[in-house]
Design a protein around this motif. Structure first.
Motif, PDB file in Angstrom:
ATOM      1  N   PHE A   1       0.847  -1.191   0.000  1.00  0.00           N
ATOM      2  CA  PHE A   1       0.000   0.000   0.000  1.00  0.00           C
ATOM      3  C   PHE A   1       0.886   1.246   0.000  1.00  0.00           C
ATOM      4  N   ARG A   2       0.615   2.145  -0.943  1.00  0.00           N
ATOM      5  CA  ARG A   2       1.382   3.379  -1.057  1.00  0.00           C
ATOM      6  C   ARG A   2       0.479   4.575  -0.816  1.00  0.00           C
ATOM      7  N   VAL A   3       1.067   5.665  -0.350  1.00  0.00           N
ATOM      8  CA  VAL A   3       0.267   6.818   0.057  1.00  0.00           C
ATOM      9  C   VAL A   3       0.703   8.060  -0.699  1.00  0.00           C
ATOM     10  N   ALA A   4      -0.261   8.982  -0.886  1.00  0.00           N
ATOM     11  CA  ALA A   4       0.003  10.262  -1.540  1.00  0.00           C
ATOM     12  C   ALA A   4      -0.827  11.338  -0.839  1.00  0.00           C
ATOM     13  N   PRO A   5      -0.220  12.161   0.036  1.00  0.00           N
ATOM     14  CA  PRO A   5      -0.959  13.276   0.634  1.00  0.00           C
ATOM     15  C   PRO A   5      -1.215  14.362  -0.407  1.00  0.00           C
ATOM     16  N   PHE A   6      -2.284  15.146  -0.202  1.00  0.00           N
ATOM     17  CA  PHE A   6      -2.608  16.217  -1.137  1.00  0.00           C
ATOM     18  C   PHE A   6      -3.338  17.336  -0.399  1.00  0.00           C
ATOM     19  N   THR A   7      -3.343  18.497  -1.018  1.00  0.00           N
ATOM     20  CA  THR A   7      -4.113  19.632  -0.515  1.00  0.00           C
ATOM     21  C   THR A   7      -4.884  20.254  -1.667  1.00  0.00           C
ATOM     22  N   SER A   8      -6.079  20.781  -1.368  1.00  0.00           N
ATOM     23  CA  SER A   8      -6.944  21.327  -2.417  1.00  0.00           C
ATOM     24  C   SER A   8      -7.599  22.625  -1.941  1.00  0.00           C
ATOM     25  N   PHE A   9      -7.929  23.469  -2.902  1.00  0.00           N
ATOM     26  CA  PHE A   9      -8.700  24.689  -2.635  1.00  0.00           C
ATOM     27  C   PHE A   9      -9.836  24.764  -3.656  1.00  0.00           C
ATOM     28  N   TYR A  10     -11.042  25.105  -3.180  1.00  0.00           N
ATOM     29  CA  TYR A  10     -12.219  25.194  -4.050  1.00  0.00           C
ATOM     30  C   TYR A  10     -12.923  26.534  -3.821  1.00  0.00           C
ATOM     31  N   TRP A  11     -13.475  27.068  -4.896  1.00  0.00           N
ATOM     32  CA  TRP A  11     -14.276  28.293  -4.814  1.00  0.00           C
ATOM     33  C   TRP A  11     -15.419  28.184  -5.816  1.00  0.00           C
ATOM     34  N   ALA A  12     -16.605  28.650  -5.412  1.00  0.00           N
ATOM     35  CA  ALA A  12     -17.759  28.640  -6.312  1.00  0.00           C
ATOM     36  C   ALA A  12     -18.656  29.829  -5.995  1.00  0.00           C
ATOM     37  N   LYS A  13     -19.308  30.334  -7.030  1.00  0.00           N
ATOM     38  CA  LYS A  13     -20.256  31.440  -6.879  1.00  0.00           C
ATOM     39  C   LYS A  13     -21.533  31.108  -7.640  1.00  0.00           C
ATOM     40  N   LEU A  14     -22.673  31.367  -7.000  1.00  0.00           N
ATOM     41  CA  LEU A  14     -23.976  31.198  -7.632  1.00  0.00           C
ATOM     42  C   LEU A  14     -24.645  32.554  -7.783  1.00  0.00           C
ATOM     43  N   LYS A  15     -25.361  32.741  -8.893  1.00  0.00           N
ATOM     44  CA  LYS A  15     -26.193  33.920  -9.072  1.00  0.00           C
ATOM     45  C   LYS A  15     -27.653  33.501  -9.053  1.00  0.00           C
ATOM     46  N   CYS A  16     -28.395  34.085  -8.102  1.00  0.00           N
ATOM     47  CA  CYS A  16     -29.822  33.789  -7.950  1.00  0.00           C
ATOM     48  C   CYS A  16     -30.586  35.101  -8.084  1.00  0.00           C
ATOM     49  N   PRO A  17     -31.152  35.411  -9.261  1.00  0.00           N
ATOM     50  CA  PRO A  17     -31.827  36.696  -9.475  1.00  0.00           C
ATOM     51  C   PRO A  17     -32.990  36.951  -8.522  1.00  0.00           C
ATOM     52  N   SER A  18     -33.655  35.890  -8.057  1.00  0.00           N
ATOM     53  CA  SER A  18     -34.828  36.061  -7.195  1.00  0.00           C
ATOM     54  C   SER A  18     -34.478  36.112  -5.712  1.00  0.00           C
ATOM     55  N   CYS A  19     -33.190  35.943  -5.369  1.00  0.00           N
ATOM     56  CA  CYS A  19     -32.781  35.924  -3.962  1.00  0.00           C
ATOM     57  C   CYS A  19     -32.445  37.339  -3.486  1.00  0.00           C
TER      58      CYS A  19
END
Length: 597
Positions: free
Chosen positions: A510-528
């Protein structure tokens, strides 16, 4: 001289003659064994790339080009045992485990390998087609590595091919679910008796479930009768089938699918059927439980124009037709879901015309841990038209898709996509979707025995003139652990970055691989009230894999989300398995509606 003496000498000469012939045969066999052994040694050397500091970057056809046009005389098979590692020399304990695995495992039979070949003896060698077949073998769930080694027959324009494969230990099992209240047990074998047939049985025991137990089983057969078509049949009480609704479902079904395995193939197609029904295993009140039942039928076929073109010309045109019918036998009674697409009949006919050109290059350290991974590059431009009935609304449909993949000699690669689709009714376009974006992977940088690969992605999606389409959402594939589904969003932006470190650390394979991630998201809701809503996620995790075993890369990841859809911070822990770089990425597929969520 007495007749008896003459007879004795004659018999002796016969015996000597026979003996000489036997020696000559032995020498011939020795020569054949020597050629096969050389091919085997070369294949083993190619497979054992992972113990080197450099990372494999090679076009699929590259090693076959010097033999182009030669006649394929013989095709031979060689299978490597589990004591042979893609990492070269291993620790004694790993070798011992490999020897034990050899006693428990049945190697893939020669007949089974031949059922997965579309290269033929007594035909000219096509280096691109040979590369396709090598990759196709490697794509099988029960094969870890494959190499095809050509050896020119001395003094002729013929060539012998030695196909070298290394199986995966296909027997496995797992314990999941929630322990100890609702454990889920799984046992499976992806290569029963070495015949490319798989079987899986699942058993769930849940004290809060009614009934407390549930089962599921599935049977698969790869390249049924040598047709290159894959067959599967299943039954499940565990909500693990092709599911359309939100409730926990029982299901049964089957499928037969023949992909376009190479641009030199003429036909592709498939058929499938399933029946699903919701089951109130959580004993919810009748007022909230959605009681429904539906059938799904799907059939498609396609023809590949230009399959007989010149060797180097991989440009093709593909025309496909698809019929599908999602028919509800019993509808849910709740008025709140009556207008949702997933709880209504959906049927249609789609036709698609594709212009494509695609090749592959071989590399490592994308999701695998040193095994060969096949990365596509090229383009696919397709136009889809059809007639679709959804929620009792019948409309023409049209869509266009452009997919462009590029790979560099350094080992980096990227993919760009652009999709647009819409329906047409009463002189107006409606339920339109535009989606565009891309993903970029850097080369795998080698630092001693460590490898680092980074990736970045960006996507944009917009809905317009919505009538029946679902609103845009954020789910785990955008930001792990986050679900934003209660806003009427018409635009979505998303970004993702990841850096993975592949280490030489190993524990019993068994071999291992550590990782790091960054996520970003934007929603547009005209009725909100707040039209633009931003979400981020920061992850740390680890991927684990044993390349000898049937299951793919396993991933455990913790994600911190500063603000969820209710404005609260949260930490989400997720576990995924069977990660791989689109192992089933094919040249073309069945016509389909645009998928944007």
């Amino acid at each position: 001289m007495p007749k008896s003496s003459i007879k004795a000498i004659f018999i002796l000469l016969m015996l000597l003659g026979i003996k000489v012939d036997l020696f000559a045969q032995d020498e011939n066999d020795t020569s054949k064994v020597s050629i096969t052994q050389k091919a085997l040694d070369k294949g083993m050397d190619l497979i054992t790339r992972s113990n080197r500091d450099t990372v494999l970057v090679e076009k699929a056809e590259e090693k076959f080009l010097p033999y182009e046009g030669m006649i394929i005389r013989n095709i031979k098979m060689e299978n490597l045992g589990f004591e042979f590692s893609i990492y070269g020399r291993e620790k004694p304990i790993v070798k011992k485990v490999g020897r034990i695995a050899n006693t428990l495992h049945t190697n893939t039979r020669e007949k089974t390998i031949r059922q997965h070949l579309f290269i033929k003896e007594n035909k000219p060698l096509n280096p691109y087609k040979l590369g396709d077949n090598e990759r196709f073998l490697r794509d099988q769930a029960f094969i870890l590595e494959s190499r095809i080694i050509p050896t020119q027959v001395e003094g002729t324009d013929s060539v012998d091919l030695t196909i070298i494969t290394r199986d995966i230990f296909s027997i496995g099992g797992s314990v999941g679910g929630t322990i100890p209240t609702s454990p889920l047990f799984k046992v499976y074998d992806a290569n029963v008796d070495g015949r490319a047939q798989g079987f899986e049985f699942d058993f769930l025991f849940d004290v809060d479930r009614s009934p407390k137990t549930g089962i599921a089983f599935a049977y698969t057969k790869s390249s049924l009768l040598g047709s290159l078509a894959d067959f599967s049949v299943y039954y499940t009480q565990l909500n693990s089938g092709i599911s359309q609704g939100e409730e926990k479902e029982y299901a049964t079904g089957f499928s037969l699918e023949r992909p376009l395995v190479s641009p030199y193939s003429k036909m592709a197609g498939g058929a499938g059927w399933s029946q699903n029904w919701s089951r109130n295993v959580d004993s919810r009140p009748d007022s909230t439980f959605l009681d429904y039942k539906y059938n799904i039928m799907d059939v498609w076929t396609g023809y590949n124009f230009g399959s007989g073109k010149m060797t180097k010309d991989r440009r093709r045109e593909f025309l496909a037709l698809r019929l599908y019918d999602g028919n509800f036998i019993d509808y849910p009674d709740q008025e709140t879901v009556m207008d949702e697409r997933r709880y209504n009949d959906s049927k249609g006919i789609l036709a698609e015309f594709s212009l494509y050109q695609q090749n592959f290059f071989k590399t490592q350290y994308v999701y695998g841990f040193g095994r060969t991974e096949d990365i596509p590059f090229g383009y696919n431009l397709s136009a889809t038209v059809g007639y679709v009935n959804t929620i009792s609304i019948s409309r023409p449909y049209a869509g266009i898709n452009l997919n462009y993949k590029v790979a560099s000699k350094s080992g980096s690669f990227y993919e760009l996509t652009m999709n647009a689709a819409s329906y047409f009714r009463n002189g107006n376009w409606e339920d339109g979707v535009i989606q565009t974006g891309g993903t970029f992977y850097t080369q795998a940088f080698a630092i001693g025995k460590y490898k680092i690969r980074n990736s970045a992605s960006a996507f944009y999606t917009k809905l317009f003139d919505r009538v029946t389409n679902d609103w845009l959402t954020i789910r785990g594939n955008t930001i792990p652990g986050l679900r934003v589904e209660k806003v009427d969003a018409t635009k979505r932006y998303s970004l993702g970055f990841e850096s993975s470190l592949f280490t030489p650390w190993s524990l019993v394979g068994f071999r291992v691989a550590p990782f790091t991630s960054f996520y970003w998201a934007k929603l547009k809701c005209p009725s909100c009230e707040n039209q633009y809503q931003n979400f981020t996620g920061i992850s740390l995790g680890m991927r684990v894999r044993n390349e000898n075993l049937i299951f793919g890369t396993m991933e455990i990841k913790g994600t911190f989300i500063p603000n969820d859809d209710e404005g609260n911070s949260k930490f989400a822990l997720s576990f995924r398995k069977n990660l791989q770089f689109r192992k089933t990425d094919v040249y073309v597929s069945a016509p389909s509606l645009i998928n944007y969520n």
